[in-house]
Write an enzyme that holds these catalytic residues in place. Sequence first.
Site, PDB file in Angstrom:
ATOM      1  CB  THR A  67      39.753  34.091  43.288  1.00 24.08           C
ATOM      2  OG1 THR A  67      40.473  33.024  43.891  1.00 24.08           O
ATOM      3  CG2 THR A  67      38.364  34.147  43.873  1.00 24.08           C
TER       4      THR A  67
ATOM      5  CB  SER B  12      48.241  33.832  41.078  1.00 21.98           C
ATOM      6  OG  SER B  12      48.129  33.774  42.470  1.00 21.98           O
TER       7      SER B  12
ATOM      8  CB  THR C 138      44.786  37.514  45.897  1.00 19.52           C
ATOM      9  OG1 THR C 138      44.347  36.262  46.411  1.00 19.52           O
ATOM     10  CG2 THR C 138      43.618  38.309  45.366  1.00 19.52           C
ATOM     11  CG  ASP C 139      46.824  32.537  46.733  1.00 18.68           C
ATOM     12  OD1 ASP C 139      46.284  33.287  47.578  1.00 18.68           O
ATOM     13  OD2 ASP C 139      46.392  31.400  46.461  1.00 18.68           O
TER      14      ASP C 139
HETATM   15  N1  ASP Z   1      44.337  30.838  44.453  1.00 22.32           N
HETATM   16  C1  ASP Z   1      43.867  32.067  43.865  1.00 22.32           C
HETATM   17  C2  ASP Z   1      44.987  32.635  43.007  1.00 22.32           C
HETATM   18  O1  ASP Z   1      45.911  33.207  43.530  1.00 22.32           O
HETATM   19  C3  ASP Z   1      43.489  33.013  44.932  1.00 22.32           C
HETATM   20  C4  ASP Z   1      42.953  34.335  44.475  1.00 22.32           C
HETATM   21  O2  ASP Z   1      42.971  34.715  43.334  1.00 22.32           O
HETATM   22  O3  ASP Z   1      42.485  35.067  45.375  1.00 22.32           O
HETATM   23  O4  ASP Z   1      44.936  32.501  41.824  1.00 22.32           O
END
Ligand code: ASP
Length: 293
Positions: free
Chosen positions: A12, A54, A85-86
């Site tokens: 993200t 991710s 973050t995931d």
């Molecule tokens: N779906 C995103 C990822 O993990 C979420 C994020 O980056 O916060 O790439």
Amino acid sequence: MKHILLLATGGTIASKPTQEGLTPEIDSEELLRCVPEAADICRITAEQLFALDSSNVHAAHWLAIARHIEKCFEDYDGFVITHGTDTMAYTAAALSYLIQYSPKPVLITGSQKSIYDRDTDARRNLLDALRYAADDRSHGVAVVFDGKVIIGTRARKTRTRSFNAFSSIDYPELAVIREGRVIPYIETPKPASPVFYHAMNPRVFVLRLVPGQDGAIFDDLARHYDAAVVEGFGMGGLPLQVGVRVKNEIEMIEAHTMTIEAIVTKLMWALGQTKDPRQVRSLFCRPVAKDLL
Ligand code: ASP
């Protein structure tokens, strides 16, 4: 001035709204242009490793990141990886096993909002990670997020939307960063030289027990996987039927207070080094980066 390598991998933090929703389209150079203040902290070289949400990152990517860092380890004082973050906690744990005893910091950060969002957490997180990377006291693999520095084997995404998305599980934070100042909570001696590993075996399954679970599930798992992590009840309690099978037929290793992310990636790492179950057990039971206390 310290020289830090910024490695972008998507997430993200690097996303722009497109017709298919948010996609990680912002490259490492563009990320860097969004934080001009970084020039006061350290000298930075930016590289793009991949551009993925991710949820698509797995063992092959962890190995690629570790290999890249190994290749240029002598050229930089520290490494900052931007990441979704995931699955960030899995990547942090995996890198803790692939890059052990690092005297230089290998930090992972990301954000809940795109770096172009007006009220984004991305700029703060990226600047904090660069700040911690440039700090003389830093070493080893850690997640830097919302002002916290969390050792790589203990990070977990515990909140989906809050900026305070990551927690350190059963271990204190290594440091906090307040208004641009690093305040260390735990200082450990810097190791002399890193040990890099080059293999992982991803054939690991996680079975979360539900009441009434049929122990026959292990026959199916054995056909497709080399190891299963069994998440029991409470302190690891197993119902009778599953318990008897596990005790009598299966080589069982206790994971104590390890996070599921650390257990899974440590098993993948151990199985990547050896096929011998006794050696897997001995690699698994050796503490790495505070994963076993
Ligand atoms: N779906 C995103 C990822 O993990 C979420 C994020 O980056 O916060 O790439």
